[in-house]
Design a protein around this motif. Sequence first.
Motif, short mmCIF file in Angstrom:
data_model
loop_
_atom_site.label_atom_id
_atom_site.label_comp_id
_atom_site.label_asym_id
_atom_site.label_seq_id
_atom_site.Cartn_x
_atom_site.Cartn_y
_atom_site.Cartn_z
N LEU A 149 44.07 40.44 30.34
CA LEU A 149 44.82 41.31 29.42
C LEU A 149 44.52 42.78 29.72
O LEU A 149 45.42 43.62 29.68
CB LEU A 149 44.44 40.97 27.96
N ALA A 150 43.25 43.06 30.05
CA ALA A 150 42.89 44.44 30.41
C ALA A 150 43.60 44.84 31.69
O ALA A 150 44.14 45.95 31.80
CB ALA A 150 41.37 44.55 30.56
N ALA A 151 43.64 43.92 32.66
CA ALA A 151 44.28 44.23 33.95
C ALA A 151 45.77 44.51 33.77
O ALA A 151 46.34 45.37 34.44
CB ALA A 151 44.07 43.07 34.93
N GLU A 152 46.41 43.77 32.83
CA GLU A 152 47.83 44.01 32.57
C GLU A 152 48.08 45.44 32.09
O GLU A 152 49.16 46.00 32.27
CB GLU A 152 48.35 43.03 31.51
N ARG A 153 47.06 46.02 31.47
CA ARG A 153 47.19 47.42 31.01
C ARG A 153 46.60 48.40 32.03
O ARG A 153 46.48 49.58 31.74
CB ARG A 153 46.48 47.57 29.66
N GLY A 154 46.23 47.88 33.18
CA GLY A 154 45.67 48.75 34.22
C GLY A 154 44.24 49.16 33.95
O GLY A 154 43.71 50.07 34.60
N LEU A 155 43.59 48.49 32.99
CA LEU A 155 42.22 48.86 32.61
C LEU A 155 41.21 48.06 33.44
O LEU A 155 40.52 47.19 32.92
CB LEU A 155 42.01 48.62 31.11
N VAL A 156 41.15 48.34 34.71
CA VAL A 156 40.23 47.65 35.61
C VAL A 156 39.32 48.70 36.26
O VAL A 156 39.82 49.70 36.78
CB VAL A 156 41.01 46.89 36.71
N PRO A 157 38.00 48.49 36.23
CA PRO A 157 37.12 49.46 36.89
C PRO A 157 37.50 49.62 38.37
O PRO A 157 37.88 48.65 39.04
CB PRO A 157 35.73 48.83 36.74
N GLN A 158 37.38 50.82 38.86
CA GLN A 158 37.83 51.14 40.22
C GLN A 158 37.20 50.21 41.28
O GLN A 158 37.84 49.82 42.24
CB GLN A 158 37.51 52.61 40.54
N VAL A 159 35.93 49.86 41.07
CA VAL A 159 35.25 49.03 42.07
C VAL A 159 35.97 47.69 42.28
O VAL A 159 36.09 47.19 43.40
CB VAL A 159 33.76 48.84 41.70
N PHE A 160 36.51 47.12 41.18
CA PHE A 160 37.22 45.84 41.31
C PHE A 160 38.60 46.03 41.90
O PHE A 160 39.11 45.18 42.61
CB PHE A 160 37.28 45.14 39.95
N LYS A 161 39.23 47.16 41.56
CA LYS A 161 40.53 47.44 42.18
C LYS A 161 40.36 47.56 43.69
O LYS A 161 41.14 47.01 44.48
CB LYS A 161 41.10 48.76 41.65
N ASP A 162 39.32 48.27 44.10
CA ASP A 162 39.07 48.45 45.54
C ASP A 162 38.82 47.11 46.21
O ASP A 162 39.31 46.84 47.32
CB ASP A 162 37.86 49.37 45.76
N GLN A 163 38.04 46.26 45.54
CA GLN A 163 37.71 44.96 46.11
C GLN A 163 38.97 44.10 46.24
O GLN A 163 39.20 43.46 47.28
CB GLN A 163 36.68 44.27 45.22
N ALA A 164 39.79 44.10 45.19
CA ALA A 164 41.02 43.31 45.22
C ALA A 164 41.95 43.82 46.32
O ALA A 164 42.55 43.03 47.05
CB ALA A 164 41.71 43.37 43.86
N CYS A 165 42.05 45.13 46.44
CA CYS A 165 42.92 45.71 47.47
C CYS A 165 42.42 45.32 48.86
O CYS A 165 43.21 45.01 49.75
CB CYS A 165 42.95 47.23 47.34
N SER A 166 41.11 45.34 49.02
CA SER A 166 40.53 44.99 50.30
C SER A 166 40.86 43.54 50.67
O SER A 166 41.23 43.23 51.81
CB SER A 166 39.02 45.21 50.27
N ILE A 167 40.78 42.65 49.69
CA ILE A 167 41.11 41.24 49.94
C ILE A 167 42.58 41.11 50.33
O ILE A 167 42.93 40.41 51.28
CB ILE A 167 40.80 40.38 48.69
N LEU A 168 43.44 41.81 49.59
CA LEU A 168 44.87 41.72 49.88
C LEU A 168 45.24 42.32 51.23
O LEU A 168 46.17 41.88 51.89
CB LEU A 168 45.68 42.42 48.77
N GLU A 169 44.51 43.35 51.62
CA GLU A 169 44.87 44.05 52.85
C GLU A 169 44.19 43.52 54.10
O GLU A 169 44.75 43.54 55.19
CB GLU A 169 44.54 45.54 52.69
#
Length: 180
Positions: free
Chosen positions: A107-127
């Motif tokens: 629910l937090a992620a749906e509102r974009g409320l994700v700590p930057q470290v996890f966004k970076d990690q997710a992006c790294s996995i996707l990329e």
Amino acid sequence: MTETTTGREPIRASEIDPKFKYEISRMHGGEKLLKCFQCGTCTSDCPVARFSDTYRPRTIIRMAQLGLRDRILKSDTLWLCAACYTCTDRCPQDVEVASVIRVLRNLAAERGLVPQVFKDQACSILESGYAYKIPELRIKKRETQGLPPLPNGSPGKIRKALREVKFFKTLENKGAQCGQ
Ligand code: SF4
Ligand code: SF4
């Protein structure tokens, strides 16, 4: 996102969303939220709570029951859970504590409320297919140690496999996070 979920701050009536607990209870893993009777077993067995002054799974569950939607979803503390599932295994009421936390994170992620470290990690996995960008220095060191090169990641396959994972889908839909 700098707030913490201590549950010690006074609660204002305007913060309470009475529908929040039902919303969580309808989601997979959140069905037993209302069964929690606040015994504290989850917190006493939680390996993260042992080393944190603020992280308390029991408090998160209670705040969810009370309907403190914004306070929970905006909290960095929500992201400290290591998803070890000890709390879920030990809860005498069969509350799936770790799953409730996962629901809250989604629910937090749906509102974009994700700590930057996890966004970076997710992006790294996707990329790249790797959770972290492997530093060039480490790759070279492997060579000097006679270790074989790391296998190439398969981001395409990972994207395909994770297409239905809400967190990644949200991240992709928001678009702004990866590569920035
Ligand atoms: S162990 Fe279960 S019943 Fe006890 S506080 Fe945690 S979630 Fe609630
Ligand atoms: S799943 Fe999270 S809340 Fe539960 S015991 Fe492990 S770290 Fe603590």
